[in-house]
Design a protein around this motif. Structure first.
Motif: not given
Length: 202
Positions: A6-9, A173-178, A137-142
């Protein structure tokens, strides 16, 4: 036993997916957690002292913050620490896999952020990539408190998601809601069951 990588960035949601799989009863080996634990092993501490100097291990404890600042300041130093830690952790992962198979586990998941970068994808049977758009991703990390330059530096150290997706057996695809993510994990569980059945029939 099927071994699933299981991977991603960073920021894609890989750890969240790993936690959801664990709640479903799948055994998950967290490579990052083992890497952190490895800093307490004498073999690791000795190797860090030799590679980076005595100042990085004080009173038999690795100065994690100093090491982090050093390795992320230069890609070369990041590779050096990976060359120390990853083989030791890989050995522990193999030990845990053997134990799980003896216990009768049908599938084991290895949660590894650098599955492709360090060649760990080669011994696994199936690859799952957790993906998301870079702006998300950038927004989550911020939101986590990371600075923009740190975000870009860390992303630059990893193979782009598009390249990882090309080698994946399954993409989340993890662009949406929980709730949407949970639904995709439920579908993944069904797919893993199919993989298990196929392996049993071979």
């Amino acid at each position: 036993m099927i071994i699933v990588g299981l991977t991603g960035i960073i920021g894609s949601g890989k750890s969240t997916v790993a936690a959801l799989l664990g709640k479903q009863g799948l055994p998950v080996i967290d490579f990052d957690a083992l890497a952190r634990t490895s800093l307490t092993w004498e073999e690791t501490r000795a190797a860090i002292r030799d590679a980076f100097g005595l100042d990085y291990v004080l009173e038999d404890r690795v100065d994690i913050e100093r090491l982090r600042q050093t390795v992320f300041a230069a890609g070369r130093d990041l590779r050096r620490i990976e060359e120390i830690i990853h083989p030791l952790v890989a050995r522990e992962v193999e030990r845990q896999l053997v134990a799980l198979e003896k216990e009768g586990a049908r599938t084991a998941v290895i949660d590894h952020p650098l599955l492709f970068e360090v060649g760990f994808h080669r011994p696994v049977d199936k690859i799952i990539v957790v993906s998301a758009r870079l702006e998300i991703i950038r927004e989550r990390l911020k939101i986590r408190g990371m600075k923009s330059e740190d975000i870009e530096r860390r992303i630059s150290f990893q193979i782009p998601l598009e390249e990882k997706e090309k080698q994946a057996d399954y993409i989340i695809d993890n662009n949406g809601t929980e709730d949407r993510l949970q639904g995709q994990v439920d579908s993944l569980i069904q797919q893993i069951t199919k993989w298990e059945v196929t392996r049993t029939c071979i």
